[in-house]
Design a protein around this motif. Sequence first.
Motif, PDB file in Angstrom:
ATOM      1  N   ALA A  23      -0.490   1.521  11.408  1.00 45.56           N
ATOM      2  CA  ALA A  23       0.778   2.247  11.486  1.00 45.56           C
ATOM      3  C   ALA A  23       1.840   1.534  10.660  1.00 45.56           C
ATOM      4  O   ALA A  23       2.029   0.325  10.816  1.00 45.56           O
ATOM      5  N   PRO A  24       2.540   2.272   9.783  1.00 43.33           N
ATOM      6  CA  PRO A  24       3.631   1.667   9.039  1.00 43.33           C
ATOM      7  C   PRO A  24       4.853   1.489   9.945  1.00 43.33           C
ATOM      8  O   PRO A  24       5.113   2.319  10.808  1.00 43.33           O
ATOM      9  N   LEU A  25       5.579   0.399   9.752  1.00 41.32           N
ATOM     10  CA  LEU A  25       6.801   0.178  10.519  1.00 41.32           C
ATOM     11  C   LEU A  25       8.035   0.700   9.791  1.00 41.32           C
ATOM     12  O   LEU A  25       9.108   0.781  10.372  1.00 41.32           O
ATOM     13  N   GLY A  26       7.891   1.042   8.504  1.00 41.19           N
ATOM     14  CA  GLY A  26       8.994   1.633   7.768  1.00 41.19           C
ATOM     15  C   GLY A  26      10.065   0.657   7.324  1.00 41.19           C
ATOM     16  O   GLY A  26      11.179   1.066   7.023  1.00 41.19           O
ATOM     17  N   VAL A  27       9.733  -0.637   7.287  1.00 42.68           N
ATOM     18  CA  VAL A  27      10.695  -1.639   6.835  1.00 42.68           C
ATOM     19  C   VAL A  27      10.034  -2.572   5.831  1.00 42.68           C
ATOM     20  O   VAL A  27       8.830  -2.800   5.876  1.00 42.68           O
ATOM     21  N   GLN A  28      10.842  -3.099   4.925  1.00 36.87           N
ATOM     22  CA  GLN A  28      10.327  -4.086   3.991  1.00 36.87           C
ATOM     23  C   GLN A  28      10.181  -5.421   4.692  1.00 36.87           C
ATOM     24  O   GLN A  28      10.916  -5.730   5.640  1.00 36.87           O
ATOM     25  N   GLY A  29       9.249  -6.209   4.229  1.00 33.77           N
ATOM     26  CA  GLY A  29       9.043  -7.540   4.776  1.00 33.77           C
ATOM     27  C   GLY A  29       7.898  -8.208   4.055  1.00 33.77           C
ATOM     28  O   GLY A  29       7.125  -7.551   3.353  1.00 33.77           O
ATOM     29  N   PHE A  30       7.763  -9.521   4.230  1.00 31.26           N
ATOM     30  CA  PHE A  30       6.694 -10.216   3.530  1.00 31.26           C
ATOM     31  C   PHE A  30       5.939 -11.202   4.405  1.00 31.26           C
ATOM     32  O   PHE A  30       4.734 -11.281   4.325  1.00 31.26           O
ATOM     33  N   ARG A  39       0.801  -1.225   0.000  1.00 27.17           N
ATOM     34  CA  ARG A  39       0.000   0.000   0.000  1.00 27.17           C
ATOM     35  C   ARG A  39       0.833   1.274   0.000  1.00 27.17           C
ATOM     36  O   ARG A  39       0.315   2.340  -0.298  1.00 27.17           O
ATOM     37  N   ALA A  40       2.116   1.197   0.298  1.00 23.78           N
ATOM     38  CA  ALA A  40       2.941   2.400   0.360  1.00 23.78           C
ATOM     39  C   ALA A  40       3.151   3.028  -1.017  1.00 23.78           C
ATOM     40  O   ALA A  40       3.346   4.230  -1.121  1.00 23.78           O
ATOM     41  N   ASP A  41       3.136   2.226  -2.053  1.00 23.10           N
ATOM     42  CA  ASP A  41       3.272   2.728  -3.414  1.00 23.10           C
ATOM     43  C   ASP A  41       2.796   1.656  -4.391  1.00 23.10           C
ATOM     44  O   ASP A  41       2.363   0.584  -3.991  1.00 23.10           O
ATOM     45  N   LEU A  42       2.885   1.939  -5.654  1.00 18.56           N
ATOM     46  CA  LEU A  42       2.389   0.999  -6.660  1.00 18.56           C
ATOM     47  C   LEU A  42       3.404  -0.081  -7.025  1.00 18.56           C
ATOM     48  O   LEU A  42       3.126  -0.914  -7.866  1.00 18.56           O
ATOM     49  N   SER A  43       4.567  -0.073  -6.395  1.00 16.48           N
ATOM     50  CA  SER A  43       5.577  -1.087  -6.711  1.00 16.48           C
ATOM     51  C   SER A  43       5.223  -2.405  -6.042  1.00 16.48           C
ATOM     52  O   SER A  43       4.282  -2.508  -5.270  1.00 16.48           O
ATOM     53  N   ALA A  44       5.992  -3.405  -6.336  1.00 17.64           N
ATOM     54  CA  ALA A  44       5.755  -4.725  -5.749  1.00 17.64           C
ATOM     55  C   ALA A  44       6.416  -4.874  -4.381  1.00 17.64           C
ATOM     56  O   ALA A  44       6.354  -5.927  -3.772  1.00 17.64           O
ATOM     57  N   ASP A  45       7.069  -3.816  -3.889  1.00 16.67           N
ATOM     58  CA  ASP A  45       7.730  -3.897  -2.588  1.00 16.67           C
ATOM     59  C   ASP A  45       6.688  -3.967  -1.467  1.00 16.67           C
ATOM     60  O   ASP A  45       5.814  -3.111  -1.362  1.00 16.67           O
ATOM     61  N   PHE A  46       6.790  -4.990  -0.647  1.00 15.27           N
ATOM     62  CA  PHE A  46       5.914  -5.119   0.506  1.00 15.27           C
ATOM     63  C   PHE A  46       6.607  -4.546   1.730  1.00 15.27           C
ATOM     64  O   PHE A  46       7.792  -4.762   1.940  1.00 15.27           O
ATOM     65  N   ARG A  47       5.863  -3.821   2.517  1.00 18.73           N
ATOM     66  CA  ARG A  47       6.353  -3.241   3.767  1.00 18.73           C
ATOM     67  C   ARG A  47       5.464  -3.737   4.904  1.00 18.73           C
ATOM     68  O   ARG A  47       4.359  -4.216   4.668  1.00 18.73           O
ATOM     69  N   LEU A  48       5.964  -3.594   6.128  1.00 20.70           N
ATOM     70  CA  LEU A  48       5.219  -4.097   7.282  1.00 20.70           C
ATOM     71  C   LEU A  48       4.405  -2.994   7.939  1.00 20.70           C
ATOM     72  O   LEU A  48       4.847  -1.850   8.047  1.00 20.70           O
ATOM     73  N   PHE A  49       3.208  -3.390   8.407  1.00 21.12           N
ATOM     74  CA  PHE A  49       2.273  -2.488   9.075  1.00 21.12           C
ATOM     75  C   PHE A  49       1.710  -3.190  10.302  1.00 21.12           C
ATOM     76  O   PHE A  49       1.660  -4.418  10.361  1.00 21.12           O
ATOM     77  N   VAL A  50       1.254  -2.388  11.273  1.00 21.00           N
ATOM     78  CA  VAL A  50       0.581  -2.923  12.453  1.00 21.00           C
ATOM     79  C   VAL A  50      -0.808  -2.302  12.537  1.00 21.00           C
ATOM     80  O   VAL A  50      -0.960  -1.085  12.461  1.00 21.00           O
ATOM     81  N   LEU A  51      -1.809  -3.146  12.686  1.00 16.74           N
ATOM     82  CA  LEU A  51      -3.188  -2.719  12.852  1.00 16.74           C
ATOM     83  C   LEU A  51      -3.575  -2.892  14.318  1.00 16.74           C
ATOM     84  O   LEU A  51      -3.418  -3.981  14.877  1.00 16.74           O
ATOM     85  N   GLU A  52      -4.042  -1.815  14.949  1.00 15.59           N
ATOM     86  CA  GLU A  52      -4.593  -1.891  16.302  1.00 15.59           C
ATOM     87  C   GLU A  52      -6.038  -2.350  16.146  1.00 15.59           C
ATOM     88  O   GLU A  52      -6.866  -1.628  15.589  1.00 15.59           O
ATOM     89  N   LEU A  53      -6.345  -3.560  16.580  1.00 16.10           N
ATOM     90  CA  LEU A  53      -7.671  -4.126  16.331  1.00 16.10           C
ATOM     91  C   LEU A  53      -8.793  -3.359  17.021  1.00 16.10           C
ATOM     92  O   LEU A  53      -9.892  -3.251  16.490  1.00 16.10           O
ATOM     93  N   ALA A  54      -8.541  -2.785  18.174  1.00 13.67           N
ATOM     94  CA  ALA A  54      -9.597  -2.062  18.903  1.00 13.67           C
ATOM     95  C   ALA A  54      -9.990  -0.759  18.220  1.00 13.67           C
ATOM     96  O   ALA A  54     -11.155  -0.372  18.229  1.00 13.67           O
ATOM     97  N   THR A  55      -9.017  -0.082  17.616  1.00 18.80           N
ATOM     98  CA  THR A  55      -9.295   1.232  17.033  1.00 18.80           C
ATOM     99  C   THR A  55      -9.327   1.240  15.512  1.00 18.80           C
ATOM    100  O   THR A  55      -9.860   2.170  14.914  1.00 18.80           O
ATOM    101  N   GLY A  56      -8.714   0.243  14.884  1.00 17.60           N
ATOM    102  CA  GLY A  56      -8.618   0.211  13.431  1.00 17.60           C
ATOM    103  C   GLY A  56      -7.475   1.037  12.883  1.00 17.60           C
ATOM    104  O   GLY A  56      -7.305   1.150  11.674  1.00 17.60           O
ATOM    105  N   ALA A  57      -6.663   1.632  13.761  1.00 20.73           N
ATOM    106  CA  ALA A  57      -5.530   2.447  13.318  1.00 20.73           C
ATOM    107  C   ALA A  57      -4.429   1.557  12.735  1.00 20.73           C
ATOM    108  O   ALA A  57      -4.078   0.540  13.319  1.00 20.73           O
TER     109      ALA A  57
END
Length: 82
Positions: A63-70, A43-61
């Motif tokens: 947050a990007p972690l700023g690192v690549q990962g799969f 979701r960070a861009d249209l490239s195929a690079d995957f990055r890591l994110f954390v979803l807070e289940l209670a709030t739906g927020a």
Amino acid sequence: ADVWRARPGGPAERVETSRPAFATDAHPAPSPDGRRLLFASNRADLSADFRLFVLELATGAVAPLGVQGFIPRWSPSGASIA
């Protein structure tokens, strides 16, 4: 792709990650305490690079972690990820 959660004995439910239409969210990993969901997304861009994110289940927020990962995983304590 969407992220789904299934509980023992219950139906699966879609987890809202507010992803853009072009993006793919994949490989969800629940935190040991069950409050957060770690996942990979392009979701960070249209490239195929995957990055890591954390979803807070209670709030739906989300947050990007700023690192690549799969295929991320939490440590048993939930203090770090691999």
